[in-house]
Design an enzyme around this catalytic site. Sequence first.
Site, PDB file in Angstrom:
ATOM      1  N   ASN A 169     -11.209  -2.541  -4.763  1.00 15.31           N
ATOM      2  CA  ASN A 169     -10.474  -1.617  -5.644  1.00 15.31           C
ATOM      3  C   ASN A 169     -11.157  -1.433  -7.004  1.00 15.31           C
ATOM      4  O   ASN A 169     -10.886  -0.457  -7.716  1.00 15.31           O
ATOM      5  CB  ASN A 169      -9.020  -2.079  -5.862  1.00 15.31           C
ATOM      6  CG  ASN A 169      -8.130  -1.946  -4.639  1.00 15.31           C
ATOM      7  OD1 ASN A 169      -7.189  -2.709  -4.462  1.00 15.31           O
ATOM      8  ND2 ASN A 169      -8.399  -0.969  -3.780  1.00 15.31           N
ATOM      9  N   ASP A 214       0.823  -1.209   0.000  1.00 17.53           N
ATOM     10  CA  ASP A 214       0.000   0.000   0.000  1.00 17.53           C
ATOM     11  C   ASP A 214       0.863   1.267   0.000  1.00 17.53           C
ATOM     12  O   ASP A 214       1.974   1.278   0.532  1.00 17.53           O
ATOM     13  CB  ASP A 214      -0.907  -0.008   1.242  1.00 17.53           C
ATOM     14  CG  ASP A 214      -2.046   0.995   1.102  1.00 17.53           C
ATOM     15  OD1 ASP A 214      -2.437   1.309  -0.036  1.00 17.53           O
ATOM     16  OD2 ASP A 214      -2.540   1.465   2.146  1.00 17.53           O
TER      17      ASP A 214
HETATM   18  C1  IPE Z   1      -5.408  -2.725   0.131  1.00 15.50           C
HETATM   19  O1  IPE Z   1      -5.109  -1.394  -0.045  1.00 15.50           O
HETATM   20  C2  IPE Z   1      -5.433  -3.424  -1.185  1.00 15.50           C
HETATM   21  C3  IPE Z   1      -4.156  -3.512  -1.890  1.00 15.50           C
HETATM   22  C4  IPE Z   1      -2.999  -3.076  -1.498  1.00 15.50           C
HETATM   23  C5  IPE Z   1      -4.219  -4.182  -3.139  1.00 15.50           C
HETATM   24  P1  IPE Z   1      -6.253  -0.261  -0.142  1.00 15.50           P
HETATM   25  O2  IPE Z   1      -5.546   1.016  -0.392  1.00 15.50           O
HETATM   26  O3  IPE Z   1      -7.276  -0.671  -1.116  1.00 15.50           O
HETATM   27  O4  IPE Z   1      -6.868  -0.321   1.330  1.00 15.50           O
HETATM   28  P2  IPE Z   1      -7.659   0.787   2.166  1.00 15.50           P
HETATM   29  O5  IPE Z   1      -8.689   1.360   1.243  1.00 15.50           O
HETATM   30  O6  IPE Z   1      -6.651   1.810   2.572  1.00 15.50           O
HETATM   31  O7  IPE Z   1      -8.214   0.060   3.336  1.00 15.50           O
HETATM   32  C1  IPE Z   2      -1.815   0.180  -3.336  1.00 18.30           C
HETATM   33  O1  IPE Z   2      -1.564   1.536  -3.370  1.00 18.30           O
HETATM   34  C2  IPE Z   2      -2.071  -0.389  -4.705  1.00 18.30           C
HETATM   35  C3  IPE Z   2      -3.461  -0.748  -4.975  1.00 18.30           C
HETATM   36  C4  IPE Z   2      -4.437  -0.739  -4.109  1.00 18.30           C
HETATM   37  C5  IPE Z   2      -3.787  -1.146  -6.332  1.00 18.30           C
HETATM   38  P1  IPE Z   2      -2.721   2.614  -3.313  1.00 18.30           P
HETATM   39  O2  IPE Z   2      -3.148   2.939  -4.707  1.00 18.30           O
HETATM   40  O3  IPE Z   2      -3.816   2.169  -2.409  1.00 18.30           O
HETATM   41  O4  IPE Z   2      -1.964   3.858  -2.681  1.00 18.30           O
HETATM   42  P2  IPE Z   2      -2.531   4.887  -1.622  1.00 18.30           P
HETATM   43  O5  IPE Z   2      -2.998   4.092  -0.439  1.00 18.30           O
HETATM   44  O6  IPE Z   2      -3.638   5.619  -2.281  1.00 18.30           O
HETATM   45  O7  IPE Z   2      -1.366   5.751  -1.303  1.00 18.30           O
HETATM   46 MG    MG Z   3      -4.137   2.393  -0.412  1.00 14.84          MG
END
Ligand code: IPE
Ligand code: IPE
Ligand code: MG
Length: 253
Positions: free
Chosen positions: A67, A19
């Site tokens: 997502n 993340d």
């Molecule tokens: C969890 O991250 C899913 C992945 C890293 C693929 P998210 O960014 O989707 O999680 P939340 O929304 O912060 O809980």
């Molecule tokens: C994790 O990074 C990757 C996916 C969930 C696909 P994020 O896209 O959630 O990055 P932040 O949390 O917005 O920084």
């Molecule tokens: Mg995230």
Amino acid sequence: MPNGIPAPRQPGHIAIIMDGNGRWAQQRRRPRMIGHRAGARAVNRTIDFCLQHGIGVLTLFAFSSENWGRPQEEVDALMKLFLGALDREVDELHRRGVSVRFIGDRSRFAAGIVQRMDRSEQRTAGNSAMVLNIAASYGGRQDIALAARALAQRVADGSLQPEQIDEELLGQQVALADLPAPDLFIRTGGDTRISNFLLWQLAYTELWFTDVLWPDFDAAILQQALDDFAGRERRFGLTSAQIAAGTAQSALP
Ligand code: IPE
Ligand code: IPE
Ligand code: MG
């Protein structure tokens, strides 16, 4: 594990919520996709490290069932990145003896992606250096719900009695059932939550969180997590004395 031999200090299975890609890009005033691309390079570093250190199983959360609700533009760009990575990396992973598997709801992906996922799995199925599970379109609740549905189906067709349903049977239906449960869970990006990752499988996993954003993740940070893990005592609900005596091994999951 025979009596008297300490449990391995290195995790056999590491599961990671990758993340922080979006915030990494935002800090640089760049589009979120730049962060996802940098994140893909961190994936390669992580795989390299795990192969070098003999980690048997690596499970990466790449895209959650939730997502899909992100802006269409980001979802589309992520799919393109995913497809490109599959095309580029699978040969090399195969050469290095990695068995690639995908967990999650494949029906939501475009046919071209599903075909490549299937092909990558088939091609690398015989490899034994490491198992790499990519959780894509994956949700822990969905995983458990589908497992319940599979057992309900067997009850409906008369091959299973409801009283026969127990943890072991349900556990055999969830994703990764043929692999040992994750020993170490890592989440980057600073948030301390599970976000619907492997809910069933993480029951006794050691959790480790870091503020480091995923694109900055590297061998040094992973080593920090391993060092922390090595100092922990996993008790699985038992007492410290039982664990020290090694008499409890048969009771461990
Ligand atoms: C969890 O991250 C899913 C992945 C890293 C693929 P998210 O960014 O989707 O999680 P939340 O929304 O912060 O809980
Ligand atoms: C994790 O990074 C990757 C996916 C969930 C696909 P994020 O896209 O959630 O990055 P932040 O949390 O917005 O920084
Ligand atoms: Mg995230």
